[in-house]
Design an enzyme around this catalytic site. Structure first.
Site, PDB file in Angstrom:
ATOM      1  N   GLN A 187      -1.348  13.236  -6.046  1.00 35.31           N
ATOM      2  CA  GLN A 187      -1.952  12.227  -5.183  1.00 35.31           C
ATOM      3  C   GLN A 187      -0.877  11.226  -4.785  1.00 35.31           C
ATOM      4  O   GLN A 187      -0.706  10.196  -5.436  1.00 35.31           O
ATOM      5  CB  GLN A 187      -3.084  11.541  -5.943  1.00 35.31           C
ATOM      6  CG  GLN A 187      -3.798  10.467  -5.189  1.00 35.31           C
ATOM      7  CD  GLN A 187      -4.793  11.008  -4.193  1.00 35.31           C
ATOM      8  OE1 GLN A 187      -5.487  11.963  -4.493  1.00 35.31           O
ATOM      9  NE2 GLN A 187      -4.853  10.412  -3.031  1.00 35.31           N
ATOM     10  N   PHE A 188      -0.140  11.513  -3.716  1.00 31.25           N
ATOM     11  CA  PHE A 188       0.991  10.660  -3.345  1.00 31.25           C
ATOM     12  C   PHE A 188       0.559   9.279  -2.873  1.00 31.25           C
ATOM     13  O   PHE A 188       1.367   8.353  -2.845  1.00 31.25           O
ATOM     14  CB  PHE A 188       1.870  11.342  -2.294  1.00 31.25           C
ATOM     15  CG  PHE A 188       1.402  11.158  -0.878  1.00 31.25           C
ATOM     16  CD1 PHE A 188       1.912  10.132  -0.093  1.00 31.25           C
ATOM     17  CD2 PHE A 188       0.446  12.004  -0.330  1.00 31.25           C
ATOM     18  CE1 PHE A 188       1.480   9.956   1.212  1.00 31.25           C
ATOM     19  CE2 PHE A 188       0.011  11.833   0.970  1.00 31.25           C
ATOM     20  CZ  PHE A 188       0.527  10.807   1.744  1.00 31.25           C
ATOM     21  N   THR A 189      -0.716   9.084  -2.555  1.00 27.88           N
ATOM     22  CA  THR A 189      -1.155   7.777  -2.064  1.00 27.88           C
ATOM     23  C   THR A 189      -1.385   6.763  -3.182  1.00 27.88           C
ATOM     24  O   THR A 189      -1.483   5.564  -2.906  1.00 27.88           O
ATOM     25  CB  THR A 189      -2.450   7.897  -1.235  1.00 27.88           C
ATOM     26  OG1 THR A 189      -3.493   8.430  -2.049  1.00 27.88           O
ATOM     27  CG2 THR A 189      -2.229   8.785  -0.013  1.00 27.88           C
TER      28      THR A 189
END
Length: 145
Positions: free
Chosen positions: A78-80
């Site tokens: 989950q890069f966010t």
């Protein structure tokens, strides 16, 4: 390194309509990697996740870990999560690791998880994923290493 833990009765992740990972009762872990994260951070965070007591015991208290209940662990990149959202109306992804480091530490985290725990599944780094879950409680925790 950031882990958003959700206690679930079931969860799954699909890529292009194909189920690539699923669990029953356990933890859906959304994993975000930041620029300064290291392999040591991944190891420490994994130890915390596997031992974090978020499941109810016979008395109804959150006193049992994932290991205690032999539940599933679904790890989704989950890069966010590392986004800076302190001001404005658009997130800044400056704190997030570059894709090479992000992929390396996500895969390392997953590999270590499979070495320490038998029931582990994962999403696909960089893919457009559809994640389905039934949050049990709801119970959600943010861990940061």
């Amino acid at each position: 390194m950031i882990a958003l833990l959700q206690r679930v009765t079931r969860a799954q992740v699909e890529v292009d309509g194909v189920n690539v990972g699923q669990i029953g009762r356990g933890i859906l872990l959304l994993l975000g990697v930041e620029k300064a994260d290291t392999a040591a951070d991944a190891q420490r965070l994994l130890e915390r996740v596997l031992g974090y007591r978020i499941f109810a015991d016979d008395a109804g208290k959150m006193n049992l870990s994932l290991r205690d209940i032999a539940g599933g662990l679904l790890i989704v990149p989950q890069f966010t999560l590392p986004a800076d959202t302190r001001k404005g109306t658009r997130p800044s992804f400056t704190p997030a690791a570059d894709p090479l480091l992000g992929r390396e530490l996500f895969e390392l985290f997953y590999t270590q998880a499979t070495q320490y725990y038998p029931n582990v599944s994962k999403g696909v780094f960089g893919a457009d994923m559809q994640v389905s879950l039934v949050n049990d409680g709801p119970v959600t925790f943010w861990l940061q290493q």
